[in-house]
Design a protein around this motif. Structure first.
Motif, PDB file in Angstrom:
ATOM      1  N   GLY A  11       0.743  -1.397  -0.446  1.00  5.61           N
ATOM      2  CA  GLY A  11      -0.533  -0.153  -0.201  1.00  5.61           C
ATOM      3  C   GLY A  11       0.721   1.293   0.607  1.00  5.61           C
ATOM      4  N   GLU A  12       2.379   1.286   0.068  1.00  5.26           N
ATOM      5  CA  GLU A  12       3.189   2.144   0.625  1.00  5.26           C
ATOM      6  C   GLU A  12       4.237   1.392   0.979  1.00  5.26           C
ATOM      7  OE1 GLU A  12       3.226   4.471   4.362  1.00  5.26           O
ATOM      8  OE2 GLU A  12       1.588   2.312   5.065  1.00  5.26           O
ATOM      9  N   ASP A  64       7.258  -7.017   1.885  1.00  8.38           N
ATOM     10  CA  ASP A  64       6.969  -6.497   1.189  1.00  8.38           C
ATOM     11  C   ASP A  64       6.567  -7.032  -0.043  1.00  8.38           C
ATOM     12  OD1 ASP A  64       6.327  -3.780   0.212  1.00  8.38           O
ATOM     13  OD2 ASP A  64       8.626  -3.139   0.102  1.00  8.38           O
ATOM     14  N   HIS A  65       5.472  -6.556  -0.620  1.00  8.69           N
ATOM     15  CA  HIS A  65       4.870  -6.367  -2.182  1.00  8.69           C
ATOM     16  C   HIS A  65       4.206  -5.372  -2.497  1.00  8.69           C
ATOM     17  CE1 HIS A  65       1.324  -7.915   0.525  1.00  8.69           C
ATOM     18  NE2 HIS A  65       0.569  -8.425  -0.943  1.00  8.69           N
ATOM     19  N   GLN A 102      -0.916  -1.846  -7.167  1.00  9.46           N
ATOM     20  CA  GLN A 102      -2.508  -0.930  -6.858  1.00  9.46           C
ATOM     21  C   GLN A 102      -3.852  -1.014  -7.308  1.00  9.46           C
ATOM     22  OE1 GLN A 102      -0.841   0.561 -10.910  1.00  9.46           O
ATOM     23  NE2 GLN A 102       1.018   1.885  -9.696  1.00  9.46           N
ATOM     24  N   THR A 103      -3.792  -0.452  -6.962  1.00 10.35           N
ATOM     25  CA  THR A 103      -5.697  -0.556  -7.188  1.00 10.35           C
ATOM     26  C   THR A 103      -6.379  -0.887  -8.642  1.00 10.35           C
ATOM     27  OG1 THR A 103      -6.667   0.845  -5.927  1.00 10.35           O
ATOM     28  CG2 THR A 103      -8.243   0.623  -7.303  1.00 10.35           C
ATOM     29  N   ASP A 152       4.763   4.263 -11.170  1.00  8.06           N
ATOM     30  CA  ASP A 152       5.375   4.577 -10.038  1.00  8.06           C
ATOM     31  C   ASP A 152       6.868   4.508 -10.618  1.00  8.06           C
ATOM     32  OD1 ASP A 152       4.096   4.654  -7.605  1.00  8.06           O
ATOM     33  OD2 ASP A 152       3.534   2.212  -8.116  1.00  8.06           O
ATOM     34  N   ARG A 174       6.023   8.677  -6.833  1.00  9.04           N
ATOM     35  CA  ARG A 174       5.174   8.476  -7.849  1.00  9.04           C
ATOM     36  C   ARG A 174       6.012   9.384  -9.014  1.00  9.04           C
ATOM     37  NH1 ARG A 174       0.444   5.016  -8.692  1.00  9.04           N
ATOM     38  NH2 ARG A 174      -0.136   6.614  -9.845  1.00  9.04           N
ATOM     39  N   ASN A 190       0.301   9.156  -0.816  1.00  8.27           N
ATOM     40  CA  ASN A 190       0.253   8.056   0.040  1.00  8.27           C
ATOM     41  C   ASN A 190       0.167   8.406   0.972  1.00  8.27           C
ATOM     42  OD1 ASN A 190      -0.004   5.082   0.874  1.00  8.27           O
ATOM     43  ND2 ASN A 190       0.210   5.077  -1.062  1.00  8.27           N
ATOM     44  N   ARG A 250      -4.761   6.082  -0.995  1.00 10.48           N
ATOM     45  CA  ARG A 250      -4.699   6.727  -2.185  1.00 10.48           C
ATOM     46  C   ARG A 250      -5.514   8.291  -1.841  1.00 10.48           C
ATOM     47  NH1 ARG A 250      -2.974   3.681  -7.485  1.00 10.48           N
ATOM     48  NH2 ARG A 250      -4.468   5.469  -8.839  1.00 10.48           N
TER      49      ARG A 250
HETATM   50  P1  AMP Z   1      -3.119   1.747  -4.197  1.00 12.56           P
HETATM   51  O1  AMP Z   1      -4.002   1.900  -5.376  1.00 12.56           O
HETATM   52  O2  AMP Z   1      -4.397   2.681  -3.520  1.00 12.56           O
HETATM   53  O3  AMP Z   1      -3.271   0.304  -3.796  1.00 12.56           O
HETATM   54  O4  AMP Z   1      -1.760   2.798  -4.578  1.00 12.56           O
HETATM   55  C1  AMP Z   1      -0.997   2.604  -5.359  1.00 12.56           C
HETATM   56  C2  AMP Z   1       0.089   2.403  -5.248  1.00 12.56           C
HETATM   57  O5  AMP Z   1       0.736   2.580  -3.682  1.00 12.56           O
HETATM   58  C3  AMP Z   1       1.285   2.066  -5.683  1.00 12.56           C
HETATM   59  O6  AMP Z   1       1.320   3.226  -7.252  1.00 12.56           O
HETATM   60  C4  AMP Z   1       3.101   2.698  -4.637  1.00 12.56           C
HETATM   61  O7  AMP Z   1       2.703   3.877  -5.921  1.00 12.56           O
HETATM   62  C5  AMP Z   1       2.321   2.677  -3.590  1.00 12.56           C
HETATM   63  N1  AMP Z   1       2.634   1.164  -3.446  1.00 12.56           N
HETATM   64  C6  AMP Z   1       1.718  -0.060  -3.280  1.00 12.56           C
HETATM   65  N2  AMP Z   1       2.189  -0.758  -2.493  1.00 12.56           N
HETATM   66  C7  AMP Z   1       3.376  -0.304  -2.545  1.00 12.56           C
HETATM   67  C8  AMP Z   1       5.212  -0.979  -2.065  1.00 12.56           C
HETATM   68  N3  AMP Z   1       5.195  -2.465  -1.382  1.00 12.56           N
HETATM   69  N4  AMP Z   1       5.960  -0.393  -1.610  1.00 12.56           N
HETATM   70  C9  AMP Z   1       6.317   0.705  -2.670  1.00 12.56           C
HETATM   71  N5  AMP Z   1       5.027   1.378  -2.515  1.00 12.56           N
HETATM   72  C10 AMP Z   1       3.825   0.526  -3.075  1.00 12.56           C
END
Ligand code: AMP
Ligand code: COA
Length: 631
Positions: free
Chosen positions: A365-366, A386-387, A390-391, A478, A493, A499, A504
């Motif tokens: 998520g971040e 960590d993984h 994105q939505t 990203d 980003r 975030n 987001r």
């Molecule tokens: P969302 O669509 O709300 O899940 O947000 C997606 C965005 O969150 C991604 O494009 C990244 O910018 C950030 N994000 C999600 N997972 C990670 C992660 N494991 N490491 C770094 N950024 C992440």
């Protein structure tokens, strides 16, 4: 087979790979092929298969003799409620609510907006929709009426399912007045609503439009699943883009089922029957995929947690839930762990519980900062994975697939691409860059099953947002790099998305709200580093000449306005009046430079800057706001 063989087998024969994976799904009619590329660069998967999501998530487990297995554990430290719902009970609940929706005229393809807190009924509502072929769109409870109205107008739902209230630490959030206001604001009106009355605060009902959750189901026969095609949308989920108009990410039924089911064993390494806990919210994609759909499709027990990592009642809540419910895998956002670590750095609470059941912690998520990962590893003694996703993609693009093979963990990297995701680092011209060099992260088309095929009602925007910058690729938004071993590192980003606590948000959308204040001539919102939430929004305001109100009054009004228009989730607390904003000579606001100043990072004076003195003024303003790094 190890990770590399599996990844390569998918690369060399995607058709064979995904048709094989699709065997784990119960189809009414099997698809004739996996990829449908007739409309490339728009791609679909399993389009001519016939299937039902709810059948695969609920009915098939009951038919297989697992009706007595718990499907949903509800644990709400915020209300004190706990409950367990078996697959057989869940079947009855979804079949009845589906019947009630059908009886009121909801048909296959109709949209249903869901606005609910973390209660099991939220999952029941989602599954009841997919049971009857209706397309749900869940809106996160922390959004304001205005955001809900925007989504109602875009999705044009026939019905809205909501709860009377949500409960946040220290306050009850009355959802129904927000819903009423949203319906007033929206041009499209739903035919009816279904309201779950909660005992903490009941809602006033509008006769003839609002129906009680239980009342509407009285005397209604349970209904069977409605078969749909593989390319029938199961849901629309709105996410932030660069403007105030959110993007409606569409998810197709077939690919969603196939891909999510695959991830449960191969990525998260859980077996059917085991407890999987995603501590997120149904309003986000993590909640869609890993609170509701994937665990149930795979026959796991999912956990609906209505609480926070701290304060409900303390920083030991997560550990209590894990040990009490025999959780095998926990998935949450790094913010949650930063919050726990801040409150209980020595892990005193961790020591109070038997956590021997836990096998792994997944974070997404971040950006997961190495400090937090190390703390979690030391405290829990399990792999912390960590993984990155994105939505839009619906599940992880890059991860450590511990169900296949646990790859060495490198702190700061979400590890390697998952099957079907050909992740590349591109320069501005769209050329792949060598290892170690920073560039835009893009994924070679087609994206694998379960990812977005398009945006709801906005195909042109889909092209523009994702496909145009790098022809033949999906642009993730990203930036990052790969190392010599092919491990990916996500750095930032490339657009106006920030975030905040794993949520987001669009700074563009925030700027639209601030600009609507009558005294604001111009504004800029930036995301500055925040030790708890990762990033926090900060707004700079330039006022109209001759404005009489004091600056601090306007600043306060702007904070309130933003909370009213976007919602508390934006966590927008600081607006600051400045004389001028730094710009390029062509008038582009230098947001990135302002972020660097606030975060105390070195920056280059942009060659095209209009007036460098303004940066000194901004630096002084930031220092005045308590950004000590700004100097
Ligand atoms: P969302 O669509 O709300 O899940 O947000 C997606 C965005 O969150 C991604 O494009 C990244 O910018 C950030 N994000 C999600 N997972 C990670 C992660 N494991 N490491 C770094 N950024 C992440
Ligand atoms: N309905 C109504 N309001 C909500 C809400 C909901 N469902 N969820 C959050 N809010 C409100 C909060 O009450 C808070 O309001 P406030 O400004 O009046 O205090 C505001 O939105 C911000 O909420 P939140 O982001 O939860 O911050 P917090 O300061 O209350 O809590 C954490 C901090 C770290 C405990 C919290 O952010 C957290 O649990 N993070 C985990 C993140 C996560 O699960 N992300 C999902 C993506 S995987």
């Amino acid at each position: 087979m190890g990770y590399s063989e599996i990844y390569q087998s998918c690369q060399s024969d995607p058709e064979g790979f995904w048709m094989g994976v699709a065997d784990a799904i119960d189809w009414v009619e099997k698809p004739s092929k996996a990829l449908f590329d007739e409309n490339a660069p728009l791609y679909e998967w399993f389009s001519d298969g016939v299937v039902n999501t709810c059948y695969n998530a609920v009915d098939r487990h009951v038919q297989a003799g697992r009706g007595d297995q718990v499907a949903i554990i509800y644990d709400s430290p915020i209300t004190g409620a706990k409950d367990k719902i078996t697959y057989a009970q869940l079947l009855d609940m979804v079949a009845r609510l589906g019947g009630a929706l059908q009886a009121k005229g909801v048909e296959k393809g109709d949209r249903v907006v869901i606005y609910m807190p973390m209660v099991p009924e939220a999952l029941v509502a989602m599954l009841a929709c997919s049971r009857i072929g209706a397309v749900h769109s869940v809106v996160f409870g922390g959004f304001a009426a205005n955001e809900l109205a925007t989504r109602i107008d875009d999705a044009t739902p026939k019905a809205i399912i909501a709860a009377s209230c949500g409960i946040e630490p220290g306050r009850v959030v009355a959802y129904k007045p927000l819903l009423d206001e949203a319906i007033n604001l929206s041009a499209h009106k739903p035919d009816f609503t279904v309201i779950l009355q909660r005992e903490q605060q009941s809602a006033e009902m509008t006769e003839g439009r609002d129906y009680d959750w239980h009342g509407v189901q009285e005397g209604v026969e349970p209904v069977p699943c409605v078969p749909v095609n593989g390319n029938h949308p199961v849901y629309i989920l709105y996410t932030s883009g660069t403007t105030g108009q959110p993007k409606g990410v569409v998810r197709h039924t077939g690919g969603h089922l196939v891909a999510l089911n695959w991830t449960m064993k191969n990525l998260y390494n859980v077996e059917p029957g085991e407890v999987f806990w995603a501590a997120s919210d149904v309003g986000w994609v993590v909640g869609h995929s890993y609170i509701c759909y994937a665990p149930l499709i795979h026959g796991n027990t999912t956990l609906v947690f209505e609480g926070k990592p701290i304060g409900t009642p303390d920083a030991g809540t997560f550990w209590r839930v894990i040990s009490e419910h025999d959780v095998k895998v926990l998935f949450t956002a790094p913010t949650a762990f930063r919050a726990i670590k801040r409150e209980d750095p020595a892990g005193v609470q961790v020591g109070k519980y038997d956590l021997s059941c836990l096998r792994a912690l997944f974070l997404a998520g971040e950006r997961a900062d190495p400090d937090t990962i190390e703390w979690a590893q030391n405290q829990l003694g399990v792999p912390v994975i960590d993984h990155w996703w994105q939505t839009e993609t619906g599940y992880a693009m890059v991860a450590n697939p511990i169900g296949i093979e646990e790859l060495p963990i490198k702190l700061g990297s979400p590890t390697v691409p998952m099957p079907g995701f050909d992740v590349q680092i591109l320069d501005e011209g769209g050329h792949p860059m060598p290892a170690g060099e920073l560039g835009a992260i893009a994924v070679k088309l087609p994206l694998p099953p379960g990812t977005l095929p398009t945006l709801w009602n906005a195909e042109a925007r889909y092209h523009k947002s994702y496909l145009e910058a790098f022809p033949g690729y999906y642009e993730t938004g990203d930036a990052g790099y790969k190392d010599e071993d092919g491990y990916l590192y996500i750095m930032a980003r490339t657009d106006d998305v920030i975030n905040v606590a794993g949520h987001r948000l669009s700074t563009g959308a925030m700027e639209e709200v601030l600009a609507s204040h009558p005294d604001v001539a111009e504004c800029a919102v930036i995301g500055v580093a925040d030790s708890l939430k990762g990033q926090a929004p900060l707004g700079f305001l330039c006022l109209n000449a001759g404005t009489e109100k004091p600056n601090n009054v306007i600043e306060k009004e702007c904070v309130t306005l933003l909370r009213e228009k976007i919602g508390p989730v934006a966590a927008f607390k600081i607006a600051c009046v400045v004389d001028r904003l730094p710009k390029t000579r062509s008038g582009k606001i230098l947001r990135g430079t302002m972020v660097s100043i606030a975060d105390g990072k070195p920056y280059k004076m942009p060659a095209t800057i209009d007036d460098p003195v303004i940066l000194t003024e901004i630096t002084a303003a930031l220092a005045g706001l308590g950004y000590p790094n700004a100097n």
